[in-house]
Design a protein around this motif. Structure first.
Motif, PDB file in Angstrom:
ATOM      1  N   ALA A 102       0.829  -0.800  -0.052  1.00 33.27           N
ATOM      2  CA  ALA A 102       0.173   0.104   0.010  1.00 33.27           C
ATOM      3  C   ALA A 102       1.290   1.060  -0.069  1.00 33.27           C
ATOM      4  O   ALA A 102       2.334   1.446   0.516  1.00 33.27           O
ATOM      5  N   PHE A 150      -4.555  -1.344   5.109  1.00 32.23           N
ATOM      6  CA  PHE A 150      -3.870  -1.974   4.837  1.00 32.23           C
ATOM      7  C   PHE A 150      -4.654  -3.689   5.531  1.00 32.23           C
ATOM      8  O   PHE A 150      -4.159  -3.860   6.567  1.00 32.23           O
ATOM      9  N   ASP A 151      -5.264  -4.621   4.643  1.00 34.39           N
ATOM     10  CA  ASP A 151      -5.004  -6.509   5.147  1.00 34.39           C
ATOM     11  C   ASP A 151      -5.658  -5.686   6.207  1.00 34.39           C
ATOM     12  O   ASP A 151      -4.939  -6.863   7.191  1.00 34.39           O
TER      13      ASP A 151
END
Length: 547
Positions: A325, A337-338
């Protein structure tokens, strides 16, 4: 447990107040002689036997009875509310400012809030919401909710499931709404049944005995509430576990890359640039604030890149990172992100990265340089040797210098106001000259030095403070809240209404009960008996109060 057989033939569990089948009061559990013969029945839980009122022998029984008490549940909630309020008097440990002189809670609370802060820390309120006793208190509330619900729901469900249309005459005569009509024709009875069906009552007929019922599902509203609350409490407990909830803080310096805390070294973040924008002095909206504060921040953001360690990385070998990212992290514009979220939470401007010093003769007006040394403040060396024979030893280093009762100390480990104690060894000499050098400071303690070490140049950078969060408990909170509101609506806008009709000689006995909104069921009955010879039910509770 001793069962009790009613005259109707139904076998009731011990502790039953009203027969589950015919509704006749159980002798020994419900007085029916003297004045009590006309006393209105207590229809709470339909007179069914609750476990907490039946068993009281083993430790399991006593524990169950303790937690099934509504008073115990209320007191547990009160204790949790009081404890939660105490936890907001001073900031929790996780919210100690990064700029504080000491982030050690044993020092911070006493330094900042005095004796009250010290007591607050010693009592453990600085880490209240993750403390063992607070979590146990929340768990006990959950246990109380579960046991209270089971203790009441199961017997009530069984009693309503097996209730019969044929009810004992005493059961009807001691309901709040009751009437007796001496002469009712078969056509009028059929008219009553059809009218009840028109009002969406579910009608059952057992040998002329009629039970009309609607809105039973509303009785389960409180238990649906409890389910929602239990889910919320479970989410609150899971929030204290790292796999489900993460809230960490990380400082990232411009140009540096560091591991993101709480990710087990899997993710890294690099601060490419920190940007701070302020409003200009001619801004009318913030004119007063600019005059008072000097500047008002318009925007501060971090241009960051997030990396993830490659799956095929070999331990001990050169680290392989893959970019996952990249973006601009600003206030209210986090980088996701994630499953993780990075928030812009703070900054530190003008942190020193390196400083260059020059050596010159103390009494030289031109301060001609005899040699330079450059110190990397993130990882300073102990000794520096110059080509011309000078040797400089850094004896003491104070990254964030301040004086404490005349003694030099460092507020933090970050180079925000660096100061040094240097030993200068001239060429061919083993005798050191001592110098104390800092920003705006150059002290010769002995006043006999021949050489002077002064600041020639320096490099600075900004530091960005980021909050790292991951919250898997939020969906549970939402689900719990939705279920709770369904229970509120279910119990608030509907009522469980029942009307019984029992044939007696040439007439009928009519009785009715609802868990709330007696006005509503009275209006239903008025509509049902309209156009018939059936008498309107009397509110026996109002008659008792008048008498």
């Amino acid at each position: 447990m001793n069962n009790i057989k009613c005259e109707c033939g139904h076998v009731n569990p011990e502790g039953t107040v009203l027969c589950e089948a015919c509704g006749k009061p159980i002798e020994g559990n419900q007085h029916i002689d003297g004045n009590d013969q006309k006393k209105l029945l207590n229809m709470r839980y339909d007179g069914s036997a609750r476990r907490s009122q039946t068993y009281n022998k083993s430790i399991v029984d006593k524990t169950w009875n303790f937690f099934s008490s509504v008073k115990v549940g209320v007191w547990l909630i009160v204790l949790a509310l009081v404890a939660s309020a105490l936890g907001t008097i001073f900031p929790q440990e996780m919210y100690i400012p990064a700029s504080a002189e000491s982030r050690d809670p044993s020092i911070y609370y006493e330094q900042t809030y005095g004796i009250l802060g010290q007591i607050y820390y010693q009592l453990g309120f600085h880490n209240l919401y993750s403390s063992a006793w607070y979590l146990i208190l929340i768990a006990l509330i959950g246990i109380s909710l579960v046991i209270c619900s089971i203790d009441r729901f199961v017997p009530l469900y069984k009693a309503l499931k097996i209730q019969k249309a044929k009810r004992h005459e005493t059961f009807l005569s001691r309901q709040r709404l009751f009437s007796k009509t001496d002469h009712v024709s078969a056509e009028e009875k059929d008219q009553l049944v059809n009218a009840m069906k028109d009002k969406r009552y579910k009608v059952r007929n057992e040998d002329g005995h009629i039970l009309a019922e609607k809105g039973r599902f509303s009785r389960w509203g409180p238990y649906v509430n409890h389910i929602g609350l239990i889910i919320i409490l479970i989410a609150a407990l899971l929030r204290m576990t790292t796999p489900m909830y993460l809230d960490e803080y990380v400082w990232v310096r411009e140009g540096e890359q560091t591991v993101i805390p709480g990710t087990d070294g899997e993710y890294y973040i690099k601060n490419k640039d920190f940007i701070l924008e302020t409003y200009s002095e001619d801004n009318e909206k913030f004119k007063a604030a600019l005059k008072k504060e000097g500047q008002v921040v318009k925007n501060y953001q971090t241009n960051a890149v997030v990396y993830k360690e490659a799956e095929n990385s070999i331990p001990g070998s050169e680290q392989k990172l893959n970019k996952v990212a990249e973006g601009k992290i600003r206030m209210n514009h986090p980088l996701k992100f994630d499953g993780y979220t990075l928030y812009q939470a703070g900054y530190q401007r003008n942190e020193f990265t390196e400083m260059t010093f020059k050596i010159h003769k103390k009494n030289d007006p031109k301060e001609k340089s005899l040699g330079n040394i450059t110190i990397d403040l993130t990882s300073p060396k102990k000794e520096y040797k110059l080509d011309n024979g000078f040797r400089v030893v850094m004896d003491q280093y104070y990254p964030d210098y301040y004086l404490d009762n005349g003694e030099p100390k460092s507020k933090t480990k970050y180079p925000r106001n660096p100061a040094f104690v240097f030993f200068i060894y001239p060429p061919g000499s083993e005798k050191a000259e001592v110098s104390f050098v800092g920003i705006g400071k150059n002290v010769d303690p002995s006043k006999n030095n021949d050489y002077k070490l002064g600041i020639q140049d320096f490099q600075m950078r900004d530091v960005s403070g980021l909050t790292v969060r991951r919250d898997y408990t939020l969906p549970l909170f939402i689900i719990g809240a939705v279920i709770f509101m369904i229970g509120v609506i279910q119990g608030m806008y509907w009522q469980h209404r029942r009307i019984w009709i029992r044939p007696k000689d040439e007439g009928i006995l009519m009785a009715a009960h609802t868990n709330k909104n007696w006005y509503g069921i009275k209006k239903d009955i008025e509509g049902i008996i309209d156009g018939t010879n059936v008498k309107m039910t009397e509110d026996q509770q109002e008659l008792e109060e008048l008498s």
